[in-house]
Design a protein around this motif. Sequence first.
Motif, PDB file in Angstrom:
ATOM      1  N   SER A   1       0.879  -1.221  -0.035  1.00 11.36           N
ATOM      2  CA  SER A   1       0.094   0.059  -0.179  1.00 11.36           C
ATOM      3  C   SER A   1       0.884   1.432  -0.053  1.00 11.36           C
ATOM      4  O   SER A   1       2.006   1.269   0.460  1.00 11.36           O
TER       5      SER A   1
ATOM      6  N   GLU B   1       0.227   3.763   1.605  1.00 13.01           N
ATOM      7  CA  GLU B   1       0.378   4.109   3.056  1.00 13.01           C
ATOM      8  C   GLU B   1       1.324   3.524   3.743  1.00 13.01           C
ATOM      9  O   GLU B   1       2.092   4.486   4.514  1.00 13.01           O
TER      10      GLU B   1
ATOM     11  N   GLU C   1       4.558   5.309   2.431  1.00 14.21           N
ATOM     12  CA  GLU C   1       4.607   6.686   3.134  1.00 14.21           C
ATOM     13  C   GLU C   1       5.158   6.547   4.596  1.00 14.21           C
ATOM     14  O   GLU C   1       6.086   7.486   5.267  1.00 14.21           O
ATOM     15  N   LYS C   2       4.676   5.476   5.184  1.00 17.03           N
ATOM     16  CA  LYS C   2       5.154   5.286   6.596  1.00 17.03           C
ATOM     17  C   LYS C   2       6.399   4.857   6.758  1.00 17.03           C
ATOM     18  O   LYS C   2       7.067   5.118   7.833  1.00 17.03           O
TER      19      LYS C   2
END
Lengths: 154, 406
Positions: free
Chosen positions: B151, B153, B156-157
């Motif tokens: 993902s 996300e 990004e994390k």
Amino acid sequence: MNLKELYQEIILEHGKNPRNLGKVHEFNKDAKGHNPLCGDNVHVYLKLNGQKIVEDISFEGSGCAISMASASIMTDLIKGKNEHEAKEIVEDFLGMIKENPDLKSEYLKDDEKTKLMCLSGVKQYPMRVKCATLSWHTLTSAMDNSKEITNTES
Amino acid sequence: MKIENIKTEFPIFDEKIQNNDLVYLDSANSSQKPKVVADKINEFYTKQFSNVGRSVHYLAVAATNLYENTRSSVQKYINAKDKNEIVFTKGATEALNLVANTLGQKYLNEGDEILITELEHHSNYVPWHFLRKSKNIKINFAEVNDNGDISIEDIEKKITSKTKVIAITHLSNVTGAILPVKEITDLAHSKGIIVVIDGCQGAPHLKLDMQDLDCDFYAISCHKMYGPTGLGVLYGKKKWLEELPPYQGGGGMIREVKKDKISYGDLPNKYEAGTMATAQVIAFDQSIKFMESIGIENIMKHEADLVEYGQELLQKNNSVKLIGSPKNKGGVLSFTLEGVHPHDIATILDEDGVAIRAGHHCCQILHDKLNIPASARASVGIYNTKDDLDKLNDSINNCKKIFNLK
């Protein structure tokens, strides 16, 4: 036809219910084997007594039906043999898988030879020979107390 | 050219393989070659051969033109801005090594971080591992989720203030996940991070547009694109290829060589040291033209239909467990069969003429994560049909029969 020779009932049975799977209590020799092509791993444990007789032998690992059955049958018939006999049997088996039409060692009883010959179908599958031989090479390393991981690619 | 009859363009399908018609489901490993590609290699060696870029005789000039024509075709095919952004390599592996090595020489410093994913092929991990060893660079992994996907996300994390490079696959060779590479590139660039894409599985199956995608590097494997072996393409943005140092030294890549000073040639020669895989480059032009004649949209639709059909078929087959159900899935069907090791599956399928791959597919990190030592993988190409997938399923059933599975 070939497949039936390769996947005989005895191979499937040993592959599904391998004998001597686990770790020998108080083992004094062991070695690891690895086949990087398929990711198969095997760890062979031995307990040799003062007379150099294989009192107990086992293996841990996961792999295809051929490799599991081969390790299972190997541990079954090496148990009780002395180191010299075991080494000759390994050589005999590897020779048979590679080129010899049959097994010659006098240390193998007829029924043991019959059992081992069930693995001879693998000869027709060059890519699978390593599956059948990994545990045997690893047994040699264990007896020689080699610290290096046995690798089918070296 | 119509995709329905495309098998006839590939001579290998006229052959009997161990008395069977070939059901080739190993294109993620390497694709079969259309006749035009094999013919071009033969034609070049028998009628047109010369080394390129060196001599001034007729054959040398003609060969050089053919060689450079392929560069232009690739540029056009992937919509790169500049012809000199196309570098030929010995494979996608060398392309990724080139990027890691030269970034390591000039751009990366101790403590910098590279972000890759758990889906990566070893060729997009080991070259970065070299930098971990030699320059103390840290490698972080974006995690694969239950669908076999990554993902944005999680990407990004995992980005930190030290992240300098994100190196990701375009399409997973195991789960088939197609990563949102454009979104990841936008995100990375907003933080000043370089984006390297392993396009081995992307280039043969997806529409490519380097100017739209805007990534910094994109690695292509030509033998997976119906082209010759021993050849890869590295797309690199001109500013990077100009700024970074050469990867290998030798003939063809220099401008001037003195005892006390050496200067390097201009792009793309700077990165093409020594005699290149000339015949392969020249024949690869035919692969590109072949794919263009079918049309990438048609290829994508054909393969998407096949994946959907194959997924449904295998899902209905009890005992078969498919690996990965990403939302966007390319033509890869990896699976396990309860109670049967993938190598046994592959041997039994092979006996029916069904060629698949078994093993960890150079993705040990992923297989460790999935907690399996290996998997079986059927992967499709433009020549496959639903009939091929039916044969796959029949052969899997044969496998179950041999192993006494229900």
